[in-house]
Write a protein that holds these residues in place. Structure first.
Motif, PDB file in Angstrom:
ATOM      1  N   PHE A 186      27.769  25.360  25.022  1.00  0.00           N
ATOM      2  CA  PHE A 186      28.248  24.276  24.170  1.00  0.00           C
ATOM      3  C   PHE A 186      27.279  24.058  23.014  1.00  0.00           C
ATOM      4  N   ILE A 187      27.831  23.932  21.820  1.00  0.00           N
ATOM      5  CA  ILE A 187      27.022  23.665  20.627  1.00  0.00           C
ATOM      6  C   ILE A 187      27.236  22.213  20.226  1.00  0.00           C
ATOM      7  N   ALA A 188      26.196  21.419  20.317  1.00  0.00           N
ATOM      8  CA  ALA A 188      26.291  20.005  19.946  1.00  0.00           C
ATOM      9  C   ALA A 188      26.075  19.862  18.448  1.00  0.00           C
ATOM     10  N   GLY A 189      27.002  19.174  17.785  1.00  0.00           N
ATOM     11  CA  GLY A 189      26.869  18.978  16.341  1.00  0.00           C
ATOM     12  C   GLY A 189      28.201  18.698  15.692  1.00  0.00           C
ATOM     13  N   ASP A 190      28.306  19.027  14.407  1.00  0.00           N
ATOM     14  CA  ASP A 190      29.532  18.777  13.652  1.00  0.00           C
ATOM     15  C   ASP A 190      30.575  19.848  13.944  1.00  0.00           C
ATOM     16  N   GLU A 191      31.803  19.406  14.177  1.00  0.00           N
ATOM     17  CA  GLU A 191      32.916  20.325  14.405  1.00  0.00           C
ATOM     18  C   GLU A 191      33.672  20.498  13.096  1.00  0.00           C
ATOM     19  N   THR A 192      33.865  21.751  12.693  1.00  0.00           N
ATOM     20  CA  THR A 192      34.561  22.026  11.438  1.00  0.00           C
ATOM     21  C   THR A 192      35.580  23.135  11.649  1.00  0.00           C
ATOM     22  N   THR A 193      36.482  23.239  10.696  1.00  0.00           N
ATOM     23  CA  THR A 193      37.424  24.357  10.689  1.00  0.00           C
ATOM     24  C   THR A 193      37.638  24.777   9.248  1.00  0.00           C
ATOM     25  N   CYS A 194      37.899  26.048   9.051  1.00  0.00           N
ATOM     26  CA  CYS A 194      38.020  26.577   7.689  1.00  0.00           C
ATOM     27  C   CYS A 194      39.133  27.617   7.644  1.00  0.00           C
ATOM     28  N   ALA A 195      40.090  27.394   6.753  1.00  0.00           N
ATOM     29  CA  ALA A 195      41.227  28.300   6.612  1.00  0.00           C
ATOM     30  C   ALA A 195      40.942  29.371   5.563  1.00  0.00           C
ATOM     31  N   VAL A 196      41.645  30.489   5.685  1.00  0.00           N
ATOM     32  CA  VAL A 196      41.539  31.601   4.746  1.00  0.00           C
ATOM     33  C   VAL A 196      42.940  32.009   4.322  1.00  0.00           C
ATOM     34  N   LEU A 197      43.117  32.271   3.032  1.00  0.00           N
ATOM     35  CA  LEU A 197      44.356  32.822   2.504  1.00  0.00           C
ATOM     36  C   LEU A 197      44.053  34.143   1.806  1.00  0.00           C
ATOM     37  N   GLU A 241      25.930  23.964   2.777  1.00  0.00           N
ATOM     38  CA  GLU A 241      26.489  24.180   4.115  1.00  0.00           C
ATOM     39  C   GLU A 241      27.961  24.561   4.035  1.00  0.00           C
ATOM     40  N   GLU A 242      28.686  23.901   3.148  1.00  0.00           N
ATOM     41  CA  GLU A 242      30.114  24.206   2.981  1.00  0.00           C
ATOM     42  C   GLU A 242      30.290  25.656   2.533  1.00  0.00           C
ATOM     43  N   VAL A 243      29.519  26.072   1.551  1.00  0.00           N
ATOM     44  CA  VAL A 243      29.614  27.442   1.045  1.00  0.00           C
ATOM     45  C   VAL A 243      29.243  28.442   2.139  1.00  0.00           C
ATOM     46  N   CYS A 244      28.216  28.129   2.911  1.00  0.00           N
ATOM     47  CA  CYS A 244      27.775  29.014   3.991  1.00  0.00           C
ATOM     48  C   CYS A 244      28.893  29.206   5.023  1.00  0.00           C
ATOM     49  N   ILE A 245      29.543  28.116   5.404  1.00  0.00           N
ATOM     50  CA  ILE A 245      30.639  28.203   6.371  1.00  0.00           C
ATOM     51  C   ILE A 245      31.770  29.041   5.804  1.00  0.00           C
ATOM     52  N   GLN A 246      32.123  28.813   4.538  1.00  0.00           N
ATOM     53  CA  GLN A 246      33.201  29.578   3.918  1.00  0.00           C
ATOM     54  C   GLN A 246      32.892  31.077   3.905  1.00  0.00           C
ATOM     55  N   GLN A 247      31.654  31.414   3.590  1.00  0.00           N
ATOM     56  CA  GLN A 247      31.265  32.826   3.546  1.00  0.00           C
ATOM     57  C   GLN A 247      31.306  33.468   4.924  1.00  0.00           C
ATOM     58  N   ILE A 248      30.839  32.741   5.934  1.00  0.00           N
ATOM     59  CA  ILE A 248      30.860  33.262   7.301  1.00  0.00           C
ATOM     60  C   ILE A 248      32.291  33.459   7.781  1.00  0.00           C
ATOM     61  N   VAL A 249      33.159  32.494   7.475  1.00  0.00           N
ATOM     62  CA  VAL A 249      34.554  32.580   7.910  1.00  0.00           C
ATOM     63  C   VAL A 249      35.282  33.723   7.208  1.00  0.00           C
ATOM     64  N   GLU A 250      35.024  33.900   5.912  1.00  0.00           N
ATOM     65  CA  GLU A 250      35.638  35.023   5.198  1.00  0.00           C
ATOM     66  C   GLU A 250      35.218  36.355   5.824  1.00  0.00           C
ATOM     67  N   ASP A 272      19.441  22.253  14.041  1.00  0.00           N
ATOM     68  CA  ASP A 272      18.923  23.063  12.926  1.00  0.00           C
ATOM     69  C   ASP A 272      19.985  23.407  11.883  1.00  0.00           C
ATOM     70  N   ARG A 273      21.202  22.818  12.016  1.00  0.00           N
ATOM     71  CA  ARG A 273      22.317  23.034  11.076  1.00  0.00           C
ATOM     72  C   ARG A 273      22.777  24.495  11.030  1.00  0.00           C
ATOM     73  N   GLN A 274      22.569  25.226  12.095  1.00  0.00           N
ATOM     74  CA  GLN A 274      23.037  26.604  12.200  1.00  0.00           C
ATOM     75  C   GLN A 274      24.531  26.599  12.547  1.00  0.00           C
ATOM     76  N   PRO A 275      25.370  27.298  11.772  1.00  0.00           N
ATOM     77  CA  PRO A 275      26.799  27.371  12.106  1.00  0.00           C
ATOM     78  C   PRO A 275      27.079  28.436  13.168  1.00  0.00           C
ATOM     79  N   PHE A 276      28.061  28.164  14.031  1.00  0.00           N
ATOM     80  CA  PHE A 276      28.476  29.109  15.066  1.00  0.00           C
ATOM     81  C   PHE A 276      29.999  29.238  15.057  1.00  0.00           C
ATOM     82  N   LEU A 277      30.471  30.460  14.969  1.00  0.00           N
ATOM     83  CA  LEU A 277      31.908  30.732  15.036  1.00  0.00           C
ATOM     84  C   LEU A 277      32.395  30.615  16.475  1.00  0.00           C
ATOM     85  N   LEU A 278      33.470  29.871  16.693  1.00  0.00           N
ATOM     86  CA  LEU A 278      34.051  29.739  18.028  1.00  0.00           C
ATOM     87  C   LEU A 278      35.218  30.694  18.227  1.00  0.00           C
ATOM     88  N   GLU A 279      36.195  30.634  17.341  1.00  0.00           N
ATOM     89  CA  GLU A 279      37.379  31.486  17.461  1.00  0.00           C
ATOM     90  C   GLU A 279      38.125  31.485  16.141  1.00  0.00           C
TER      91      GLU A 279
END
Length: 326
Positions: A186-197, A241-250, A272-279
């Motif tokens: 389990f990763i404790a922190g902010d939950e986010t989601t990011c769509a791709v087109l 952080e937003e840009v980092c998440i977008q780049q990782i998701v792409e 540490d504000r490290q993002p983790f991909l779930l699914e």
């Protein structure tokens, strides 16, 4: 990234089947998604029709003269490559990812193995086949631990385990949905989601959505049937952080070979504000509560425009997208 609706000749899209319902545990949500898509396409003049694979054989699509399909099915027998394979054999272009990418993305463990190999961050995990192995995973991964089916969506059969005594019940619940059960750190922190087109080098992330669910419990009920979950778009995250998440998701999207559209869930570790991909979801929800339409609106794209954009990019594997006449 997106097409202007004025440039899409809806008549060139032909007769469109909106696949909805199906046989998965997410049938109820799929029917809501499909109805939204159907209404949106019809409002734009598309010759769109509802088609429930649980009530009609897919070969009826050919007999009834459908030219392309908008897949609004969720979960097994719709998002896992099976329907995509049938449509390949029928020669009917469809929205979203192809056979292989759909199949891999549906399997959370295979997805994580590929992401880990490619150097993308995803929480540590164990595959388990019994309550005893779940307890062993808990000892290895630590508390809290997420126990969930490896190949189901919408948080069905998911348990957040905080005590070793919960392992047996958590395994039993997940195993009701899938014989393969995933235990995940389990990763404790902010939950986010990011769509791709888009597809290939043209795939681009939409604005990130930050999710705040009651008690931090973003489960099936809170996803679809309550109004207490808060969705922030703009996310309110620092711009970097937003840009980092977008780049990782792409990269996560391209790494699996996804195309058309999709949505990835990302946790940002508080420490540490490290993002983790779930699914990643290759046929995301399109209901009134759904997140891809919300992200599209933040980029000045209406629900109707989003549906048309996705539909216009319908394709078959190993062929170029079936673009409408302009």
């Amino acid at each position: 990234m997106s097409m202007n609706m004025k440039n899409i000749d809806v008549h060139a899209l032909g007769k469109v089947a909106v696949l909805m319902g199906g046989r998965s545990s997410e049938r109820e949500v799929s029917l809501m998604s499909g109805q939204g898509v159907l209404d949106a396409l019809r409002s734009q003049g598309v010759d769109a029709h509802a088609f429930d694979p649980a009530q009609q054989s897919l070969d009826a699509l050919k007999k009834q003269g459908f030219d392309r399909c908008f897949i609004a099915l969720h979960g097994r027998f719709g998002e896992d490559g099976t329907v995509q394979g049938a449509l390949e054999l029928l020669g009917i272009p469809y929205t979203g990812s192809g056979v292989m990418a759909s199949s891999i993305a549906m399997d959370k463990v295979m997805t994580k193995r590929i992401w880990r190999f490619e150097g993308l961050p995803t929480p540590d995990w164990r595959m388990v086949g019994s309550a005893q192995e779940t307890s062993q995973a808990f000892a290895a991964l630590g508390a809290p631990m997420i126990v969930k089916p490896a190949r189901d969506g919408s948080s069905m059969g998911l348990t957040k385990v905080t005590d070793a005594g919960q392992c047996a019940q958590a395994y039993a619940l997940a195993a009701q949905y899938d014989e393969e059960v995933l235990c995940e750190q389990f990763i404790a922190g902010d939950e986010t989601t990011c769509a791709v087109l888009g597809s290939g080098s043209g795939a681009a992330a939409l604005p990130v959505i930050r999710i705040e669910a009651p008690g931090g419990n973003y489960d099936y009920q809170n996803k679809y049937f309550t109004d207490t979950t808060q969705y922030h778009c703009p996310s309110g995250l620092p711009a970097d952080e937003e840009v980092c998440i977008q780049q990782i998701v792409e990269k996560a999207f391209r790494t699996l070979g996804c195309r058309g559209w999709g949505r990835a869930d990302v946790m940002i570790r508080k420490s540490d504000r490290q993002p983790f991909l779930l699914e990643i979801n290759t046929s995301p929800g399109m209901t009134s509560h759904s997140l891809v339409p919300m992200a599209a609106r933040a980029q000045a794209m209406s629900y109707e425009q989003l549906c048309l954009t996705i539909l216009a990019a319908a394709a078959l594997d190993n062929t170029s997208p079936q673009e409408p006449a302009i």
